[in-house]
Motif scaffolding. Sequence first.
Motif, PDB file in Angstrom:
ATOM      1  N   MET A 146      -4.078  26.825 -29.350  1.00  0.00           N
ATOM      2  CA  MET A 146      -3.381  28.013 -28.825  1.00  0.00           C
ATOM      3  C   MET A 146      -2.913  27.764 -27.379  1.00  0.00           C
ATOM      4  SD  MET A 146      -4.779  31.928 -28.432  1.00  0.00           S
ATOM      5  CE  MET A 146      -4.887  32.700 -30.031  1.00  0.00           C
ATOM      6  N   ASP A 147      -1.695  28.267 -27.044  1.00  0.00           N
ATOM      7  CA  ASP A 147      -1.178  28.182 -25.674  1.00  0.00           C
ATOM      8  C   ASP A 147      -2.232  28.779 -24.717  1.00  0.00           C
ATOM      9  OD1 ASP A 147      -0.013  28.859 -23.258  1.00  0.00           O
ATOM     10  OD2 ASP A 147       1.897  29.475 -24.137  1.00  0.00           O
ATOM     11  N   PRO A 148      -2.639  28.030 -23.675  1.00  0.00           N
ATOM     12  CA  PRO A 148      -3.723  28.530 -22.804  1.00  0.00           C
ATOM     13  C   PRO A 148      -3.424  29.896 -22.187  1.00  0.00           C
ATOM     14  CG  PRO A 148      -2.786  26.466 -21.950  1.00  0.00           C
ATOM     15  CD  PRO A 148      -2.186  26.695 -23.288  1.00  0.00           C
ATOM     16  N   PHE A 149      -2.127  30.161 -21.858  1.00  0.00           N
ATOM     17  CA  PHE A 149      -1.806  31.456 -21.247  1.00  0.00           C
ATOM     18  C   PHE A 149      -1.944  32.593 -22.265  1.00  0.00           C
ATOM     19  CE2 PHE A 149       1.017  29.662 -17.600  1.00  0.00           C
ATOM     20  CZ  PHE A 149      -0.137  29.330 -16.907  1.00  0.00           C
ATOM     21  N   VAL A 150      -1.659  32.287 -23.535  1.00  0.00           N
ATOM     22  CA  VAL A 150      -1.800  33.323 -24.590  1.00  0.00           C
ATOM     23  C   VAL A 150      -3.287  33.655 -24.744  1.00  0.00           C
ATOM     24  CG1 VAL A 150      -1.446  33.839 -27.043  1.00  0.00           C
ATOM     25  CG2 VAL A 150       0.306  32.577 -25.763  1.00  0.00           C
ATOM     26  N   LEU A 151      -4.101  32.605 -24.737  1.00  0.00           N
ATOM     27  CA  LEU A 151      -5.562  32.779 -24.836  1.00  0.00           C
ATOM     28  C   LEU A 151      -6.068  33.633 -23.672  1.00  0.00           C
ATOM     29  CD1 LEU A 151      -8.199  30.981 -26.215  1.00  0.00           C
ATOM     30  CD2 LEU A 151      -8.278  30.326 -23.810  1.00  0.00           C
ATOM     31  N   LEU A 152      -5.569  33.323 -22.479  1.00  0.00           N
ATOM     32  CA  LEU A 152      -5.998  34.050 -21.274  1.00  0.00           C
ATOM     33  C   LEU A 152      -5.565  35.516 -21.353  1.00  0.00           C
ATOM     34  CD1 LEU A 152      -7.244  33.248 -18.366  1.00  0.00           C
ATOM     35  CD2 LEU A 152      -4.943  33.750 -17.590  1.00  0.00           C
ATOM     36  N   LYS A 153      -4.309  35.741 -21.768  1.00  0.00           N
ATOM     37  CA  LYS A 153      -3.799  37.121 -21.809  1.00  0.00           C
ATOM     38  C   LYS A 153      -4.615  37.965 -22.779  1.00  0.00           C
ATOM     39  CE  LYS A 153       0.603  37.049 -19.681  1.00  0.00           C
ATOM     40  NZ  LYS A 153       1.812  36.271 -19.819  1.00  0.00           N
ATOM     41  N   LYS A 154      -5.001  37.338 -23.911  1.00  0.00           N
ATOM     42  CA  LYS A 154      -5.791  38.065 -24.923  1.00  0.00           C
ATOM     43  C   LYS A 154      -7.154  38.443 -24.324  1.00  0.00           C
ATOM     44  CE  LYS A 154      -7.403  37.298 -29.685  1.00  0.00           C
ATOM     45  NZ  LYS A 154      -8.832  37.076 -29.500  1.00  0.00           N
ATOM     46  N   ASP A 155      -7.758  37.471 -23.645  1.00  0.00           N
ATOM     47  CA  ASP A 155      -9.072  37.707 -23.038  1.00  0.00           C
ATOM     48  C   ASP A 155      -8.975  38.777 -21.938  1.00  0.00           C
ATOM     49  OD1 ASP A 155     -11.860  36.795 -22.924  1.00  0.00           O
ATOM     50  OD2 ASP A 155     -11.367  36.171 -20.886  1.00  0.00           O
ATOM     51  N   LEU A 186      -7.318  42.592 -12.201  1.00  0.00           N
ATOM     52  CA  LEU A 186      -7.684  41.206 -11.888  1.00  0.00           C
ATOM     53  C   LEU A 186      -9.102  41.092 -11.335  1.00  0.00           C
ATOM     54  CD1 LEU A 186      -7.097  38.184 -11.366  1.00  0.00           C
ATOM     55  CD2 LEU A 186      -6.191  38.860  -9.118  1.00  0.00           C
ATOM     56  N   ARG A 187      -9.452  41.990 -10.396  1.00  0.00           N
ATOM     57  CA  ARG A 187     -10.754  41.843  -9.736  1.00  0.00           C
ATOM     58  C   ARG A 187     -11.923  42.036 -10.715  1.00  0.00           C
ATOM     59  NH1 ARG A 187      -6.534  43.201  -7.572  1.00  0.00           N
ATOM     60  NH2 ARG A 187      -5.802  42.365  -5.603  1.00  0.00           N
ATOM     61  N   PRO A 188     -11.906  43.115 -11.537  1.00  0.00           N
ATOM     62  CA  PRO A 188     -12.990  43.206 -12.533  1.00  0.00           C
ATOM     63  C   PRO A 188     -12.987  42.045 -13.522  1.00  0.00           C
ATOM     64  CG  PRO A 188     -11.397  45.029 -12.780  1.00  0.00           C
ATOM     65  CD  PRO A 188     -11.072  44.338 -11.495  1.00  0.00           C
ATOM     66  N   TYR A 189     -11.789  41.546 -13.837  1.00  0.00           N
ATOM     67  CA  TYR A 189     -11.724  40.402 -14.760  1.00  0.00           C
ATOM     68  C   TYR A 189     -12.468  39.207 -14.156  1.00  0.00           C
ATOM     69  CZ  TYR A 189      -9.789  36.893 -17.944  1.00  0.00           C
ATOM     70  OH  TYR A 189      -9.650  35.884 -18.875  1.00  0.00           O
ATOM     71  N   LEU A 190     -12.280  39.004 -12.855  1.00  0.00           N
ATOM     72  CA  LEU A 190     -12.962  37.882 -12.184  1.00  0.00           C
ATOM     73  C   LEU A 190     -14.478  38.060 -12.217  1.00  0.00           C
ATOM     74  CD1 LEU A 190     -10.570  37.486  -9.126  1.00  0.00           C
ATOM     75  CD2 LEU A 190     -10.944  35.793 -10.931  1.00  0.00           C
ATOM     76  N   LEU A 215      -6.705  30.634 -15.387  1.00  0.00           N
ATOM     77  CA  LEU A 215      -6.354  31.797 -14.566  1.00  0.00           C
ATOM     78  C   LEU A 215      -5.705  31.362 -13.252  1.00  0.00           C
ATOM     79  CD1 LEU A 215      -6.463  34.893 -14.134  1.00  0.00           C
ATOM     80  CD2 LEU A 215      -8.685  34.565 -13.057  1.00  0.00           C
ATOM     81  N   ALA A 216      -6.222  30.290 -12.649  1.00  0.00           N
ATOM     82  CA  ALA A 216      -5.645  29.812 -11.386  1.00  0.00           C
ATOM     83  C   ALA A 216      -4.166  29.455 -11.594  1.00  0.00           C
ATOM     84  CB  ALA A 216      -6.429  28.609 -10.867  1.00  0.00           C
TER      85      ALA A 216
END
Length: 296
Positions: free
Chosen positions: A1-10, A51-55, A287-288
């Motif tokens: 899976m495209d890493p950005f797609v994985l990140l967006k889902k998460d 973003l902050r709670p995600y971190l 994420l970076a």
Amino acid sequence: MDPFVLLKKDMKEKQEQVNIILDRYLPRKDEYPKEIHKALRYSTFAGGKRLRPYLTMLAYQLYKDNLDPITPVAAAIEMVHTFSLIHDDLPDIDDDEYRRGKKSCHAVFGDGVALLAADSLLINAFEIITYAEIDDALKVQFVRELAQESGIKGLIAGQMLDIESEGKKVDKKTLNFIHNNKTAGMINIALRFGALGAKAPAKELSVIEEYGSKIGLVFQIVDDLLDIEGSSAKLGKTTGKDEAQGKATFPAVYGVEESRKMAHDLTEQAKTAISTLGDRSLKLRILADHLLSRKS
Ligand code: GRG
């Protein structure tokens, strides 16, 4: 899976978890006196990236799977962040009509209600930390550190220098002071609370903080670049304001090309720092890259 797609889902899944906690702990919008509750809910649920709670949640998940104990802490950080945005938009500070793709809080509810709504978000944030199912000693530590980070040694100091620097030529030291305190500090503390909540070993905590201070600056540099080159529809706020208001930004001090290079280099350094944690740090590394290439 495209890493950005994985990140967006998460990100989306975790945003929903944070929204549930925010909804649970914020007063109902029809509670008496209604107007202030409507206002604080309006800004909180206007569509921020979270973003902050995600971190906080990502740092916690480096060590533990079940996010329930840390989610109220993550939500509290988002409340402090939302409070700071409402204050920032007020006519006497940055005077912004739009935020998160909607009219800003004071533009809808008036300055007085916006001030009070923001104040109550800030104060309630500390209350919510006390409801987290974590050690009491850790709650005390989080309350103390969040007070420091949002107070005169953090956000307020950064904002103060930001106001004083308007229309002036600032040096690199002042620029760094403003953005370390206004932006990077909250981003870093979000990661720190996640790691501390999961009892990360001291060495790993310092690596996570190194990552945090670097992506915190990247976030601000990209924010400054988007104010010049981005789309206000995508960003959900007015663009071109920094130059018009003579703001202390990275492009104003370093130029656009040098700022872009700095953001790129800091991203690489952040990923290198976190790579010492091995495969566990994959999402933080993706994420970076996402924060470097974001358009909103
Ligand atoms: C602490 C009393 C007290 C006052 C606060 C106004 C202020 C002092 C601080 C301003 C803080 C501020 C607005 C910093 C800018 C950081 C920044 C780039 C915010 C935008 O963050 P995003 O893009 O926003 O994550 P969303 O809407 O996605 O949450």
